[in-house]
Design an enzyme around this catalytic site. Sequence first.
Site, PDB file in Angstrom:
ATOM      1  N   SER A  21      -8.950  -0.067   6.832  1.00  0.00           N
ATOM      2  CA  SER A  21      -8.888  -1.028   7.919  1.00  0.00           C
ATOM      3  C   SER A  21      -7.460  -1.178   8.417  1.00  0.00           C
ATOM      4  CB  SER A  21      -9.413  -2.387   7.452  1.00  0.00           C
ATOM      5  OG  SER A  21      -8.584  -2.887   6.433  1.00  0.00           O
TER       6      SER A  21
ATOM      7  N   ASP B 294     -17.442 -11.217  -3.315  1.00  0.00           N
ATOM      8  CA  ASP B 294     -18.142 -10.250  -4.175  1.00  0.00           C
ATOM      9  C   ASP B 294     -17.438 -10.055  -5.515  1.00  0.00           C
ATOM     10  OD1 ASP B 294     -16.229  -8.906  -2.261  1.00  0.00           O
ATOM     11  OD2 ASP B 294     -16.534  -7.301  -3.719  1.00  0.00           O
TER      12      ASP B 294
ATOM     13  N   LYS C 250       0.810  -1.220   0.000  1.00  0.00           N
ATOM     14  CA  LYS C 250       0.000   0.000   0.000  1.00  0.00           C
ATOM     15  C   LYS C 250       0.848   1.277   0.000  1.00  0.00           C
ATOM     16  CE  LYS C 250      -4.573  -1.280   0.621  1.00  0.00           C
ATOM     17  NZ  LYS C 250      -4.528  -2.600   1.175  1.00  0.00           N
TER      18      LYS C 250
ATOM     19  N   GLU D  24      -9.719 -13.700  -3.333  1.00  0.00           N
ATOM     20  CA  GLU D  24     -10.396 -13.020  -2.227  1.00  0.00           C
ATOM     21  C   GLU D  24     -10.816 -14.047  -1.169  1.00  0.00           C
ATOM     22  OE1 GLU D  24     -13.689 -10.968  -3.992  1.00  0.00           O
ATOM     23  OE2 GLU D  24     -14.518 -12.777  -4.870  1.00  0.00           O
TER      24      GLU D  24
ATOM     25  N   SER E 298       1.211  -9.835  -0.165  1.00  0.00           N
ATOM     26  CA  SER E 298       0.906  -8.407  -0.211  1.00  0.00           C
ATOM     27  C   SER E 298       1.240  -7.628   1.057  1.00  0.00           C
ATOM     28  CB  SER E 298      -0.562  -8.207  -0.578  1.00  0.00           C
ATOM     29  OG  SER E 298      -1.395  -8.970   0.275  1.00  0.00           O
TER      30      SER E 298
ATOM     31  N   GLY F 243     -16.171 -13.547   1.542  1.00  0.00           N
ATOM     32  CA  GLY F 243     -16.566 -12.310   0.865  1.00  0.00           C
ATOM     33  C   GLY F 243     -16.196 -12.364  -0.603  1.00  0.00           C
TER      34      GLY F 243
HETATM   35  C1  LIG Z   1      -5.244  -3.652   0.936  1.00  0.00           C
HETATM   36  C2  LIG Z   1      -4.647  -4.992   0.950  1.00  0.00           C
HETATM   37  C3  LIG Z   1      -5.023  -5.971   0.008  1.00  0.00           C
HETATM   38  C4  LIG Z   1      -6.106  -5.738  -1.011  1.00  0.00           C
HETATM   39  O1  LIG Z   1      -5.750  -4.715  -1.921  1.00  0.00           O
HETATM   40  P1  LIG Z   1      -6.843  -4.013  -2.841  1.00  0.00           P
HETATM   41  O2  LIG Z   1      -6.079  -3.038  -3.637  1.00  0.00           O
HETATM   42  O3  LIG Z   1      -7.871  -3.396  -1.951  1.00  0.00           O
HETATM   43  O4  LIG Z   1      -7.470  -5.101  -3.656  1.00  0.00           O
HETATM   44  C5  LIG Z   1      -4.353  -7.183   0.032  1.00  0.00           C
HETATM   45  N1  LIG Z   1      -3.405  -7.450   0.947  1.00  0.00           N
HETATM   46  C6  LIG Z   1      -3.021  -6.545   1.868  1.00  0.00           C
HETATM   47  C7  LIG Z   1      -1.961  -6.915   2.821  1.00  0.00           C
HETATM   48  C8  LIG Z   1      -3.620  -5.282   1.907  1.00  0.00           C
HETATM   49  O5  LIG Z   1      -3.247  -4.386   2.820  1.00  0.00           O
END
Ligand SMILES: *Cc1c(COP(=O)(O)O)cnc(C)c1O
Length: 320
Positions: free
Chosen positions: A78, A210, A53, A204, A304, A208
């Site tokens: 969150s 969606d 992020k 996902e 991620s 959830g």
């Molecule tokens: C925000 C986040 C996601 C999902 O990313 P999006 O861009 O909302 O799809 C996945 N893994 C981590 C660790 C995140 O912080």
Amino acid sequence: MTQPTYDGVLAAARRIEAHAHRTPVMRSRTLDAELGASVHLKCENLQRMGAFKFRGAFNALSSLEPARRKAGVVAFSSGNHAQAVALSARLLDMPATILMPHDAPAAKMAATRGYGGQVVVYDRYREDREQIGRELAEREGLTLIPPYDHPEVICGQGTAAKELFDEVGELDALFVPLGGGGLLSGSALARRALAPHCELYGVEPEAGDDGRRSLRSGSIVHIETPRTIADGAQTQHLGNLTFPIIRREVTDILTASDSELVDTMRFLAERMKLVVEPTGCLGLAAARRMGAQLRGKRVGVLLSGGNVDMARFAELLGTS
Ligand SMILES: *Cc1c(COP(=O)(O)O)cnc(C)c1O
């Protein structure tokens, strides 16, 4: 609103270069043997502030005009997006207000404050964070930085997959965690330009789905906040910018259950000494579930993020 493009990803890569980590790509013989594939893990758990992020937030904030920078930004999240905006704002010398759910993990809330963000709390099951954010932005002249449905955020997130393809070349399949779709749509832009033959899977939480339902139905499906340990993917719907890209580009959207996430978290900790948060395990959990279908292939997985309280980490690993 301008559409995100691969040129935007390239511009983002230049903007973040001096500030973001170029995260390592890790391999595991055990994992390769398990899947009969060669698996490349892009370790965004080792990114600054612990998740990809930072890429999107820094890119979005550094794209603002001077007057907007001075007034400051507001973000709702969150957790990881909040920390990313707080840290980016500090690096760019801007004020940041962060809206966080009352039940956000303690480590994420503390880290956001630690990065200098001013935290405002709301009830994620009762209140509409987007509305609260918009009102705050209007009242105080702040720029709202949404967590995924924003062109510069999407382009910033796309730099992780770009780095992966730059480093390891074309892949046969790439697995990407999916919440609101910023990471997946940014990855799709990089994939289209650098590895057009690579299959692309968004993953996902099972609770959830969606995104999968949106893909099947052809329009954005809204759901209640899903109850899952993948707190970074508890989004209720894809975005107006992310959905068209996802619809056009992805091979499919898959799901992973909470117990599969815990299993993968344990594998990464035990075998690779990597701390990855539940949401960060979505991609690898789905690749492991796919199993034999990946035999002989070159596979990429975005891990991620790694922001999980150590007490929570121990609790999750201790109970299964
Ligand atoms: C925000 C986040 C996601 C999902 O990313 P999006 O861009 O909302 O799809 C996945 N893994 C981590 C660790 C995140 O912080």
